[in-house]
Design an enzyme around this catalytic site. Structure first.
Site, PDB file in Angstrom:
ATOM      1  N   SER A  52      49.352  35.050  38.807  1.00  0.00           N
ATOM      2  CA  SER A  52      48.470  35.673  40.108  1.00  0.00           C
ATOM      3  C   SER A  52      48.948  34.779  41.283  1.00  0.00           C
ATOM      4  O   SER A  52      49.333  35.320  42.361  1.00  0.00           O
ATOM      5  CB  SER A  52      47.101  35.868  40.216  1.00  0.00           C
ATOM      6  OG  SER A  52      46.977  36.914  39.227  1.00  0.00           O
ATOM      7  N   VAL A  77      42.597  37.507  37.587  1.00  0.00           N
ATOM      8  CA  VAL A  77      42.240  36.132  37.165  1.00  0.00           C
ATOM      9  C   VAL A  77      41.024  36.119  36.772  1.00  0.00           C
ATOM     10  O   VAL A  77      39.865  37.024  37.399  1.00  0.00           O
ATOM     11  CB  VAL A  77      42.212  35.189  38.532  1.00  0.00           C
ATOM     12  CG1 VAL A  77      41.786  33.848  38.408  1.00  0.00           C
ATOM     13  CG2 VAL A  77      43.497  35.627  39.367  1.00  0.00           C
ATOM     14  N   HIS A  84      39.454  26.202  38.715  1.00  0.00           N
ATOM     15  CA  HIS A  84      40.373  26.603  39.034  1.00  0.00           C
ATOM     16  C   HIS A  84      40.591  28.040  39.560  1.00  0.00           C
ATOM     17  O   HIS A  84      41.320  28.622  40.177  1.00  0.00           O
ATOM     18  CB  HIS A  84      41.356  26.578  37.581  1.00  0.00           C
ATOM     19  CG  HIS A  84      42.589  27.165  37.656  1.00  0.00           C
ATOM     20  ND1 HIS A  84      43.667  26.383  38.183  1.00  0.00           N
ATOM     21  CD2 HIS A  84      43.109  28.369  36.980  1.00  0.00           C
ATOM     22  CE1 HIS A  84      44.993  27.181  37.771  1.00  0.00           C
ATOM     23  NE2 HIS A  84      44.470  28.049  37.360  1.00  0.00           N
TER      24      HIS A  84
END
Length: 150
Positions: A52, A77, A84
Site C-alpha cells: 500500500s 493495511v 507501523h
C-alpha cells in the site's frame, strides 16, 4: 445514486500485492464496476505495486506517463502490534492526496484500514459490500466532474 456513463473516460487502477486475498477482490469489484458503467476494457490500465505504501508512486507513474482521467488506488493495511499501521496509513492517505493535487486529477483512496483480516474480507465482497466497486463509482463521478467543470 445515479452514476454517469464511464464510456468516454480512461482509468488507471493501482493495486497492492500485499494482502492479495483482499486486494484481488477489491480489484475485481472495481474493474467490473467500471465496465458495468460503460468503461471500455482498453481504457482501463491496471498496475500492481508491492504494498500500500507504493500506491502513491504507482499513481504518480501512471499519471506522468498517460492520459488517464482518474486513478483508483486499492490496498489493504491490517492493524498489527506496532505503530507501523499508523505510519503507513497516514503516508498513503497524504501521498494519494498529494498526487491528486499535483496532477489536478482524481486519485481515489480505495485502501482498507482494518483491525483484522475478517473486517477486510467483509469490505472486499463480504457483508459490507465491495469497497473496490465504491471506489470505481467515485472515480467515474470525479472524472465526470473534472471534465465538466472548467
Amino acid at each position: 445514486m445515479e452514476v454517469v456513463s464511464a464510456t468516454s473516460y480512461r482509468f488507471g487502477i493501482v493495486v497492492s500485492q500485499w494482502n492479495s486475498e483482499v486486494t484481488g477482490r477489491l480489484l475485481a469489484g472495481a474493474y467490473d464496476s467500471l465496465q458495468k458503467h460503460g468503461a471500455q476494457e482498453e481504457h482501463i490500465t491496471v498496475v500492481q505495486v508491492p504494498g500500500s505504501y507504493e500506491l502513491t508512486s504507482g499513481a504518480d507513474i501512471l499519471l506522468r506517463n498517460s492520459q488517464l482521467d482518474a486513478i483508483i488506488c486499492l490496498g489493504c493495511v491490517i492493524q498489527g502490534e506496532t505503530k507501523h499501521f499508523d505510519y503507513i496509513c497516514s503516508a498513503v492517505a497524504h501521498g494519494i492526496t498529494h498526487v491528486a493535487l499535483k496532477y489536478n486529477k482524481p486519485v481515489i483512496f480505495g485502501v482498507l484500514t482494518t483491525d483484522n483480516l475478517q473486517q477486510a474480507m467483509d469490505r472486499a465482497g463480504g457483508k459490507h459490500g465491495n469497497k473496490g466497486e465504491e471506489a470505481a463509482v467515485t472515480a467515474i463521478q470525479m472524472a465526470a466532474l473534472s471534465a465538466n467543470v472548467k
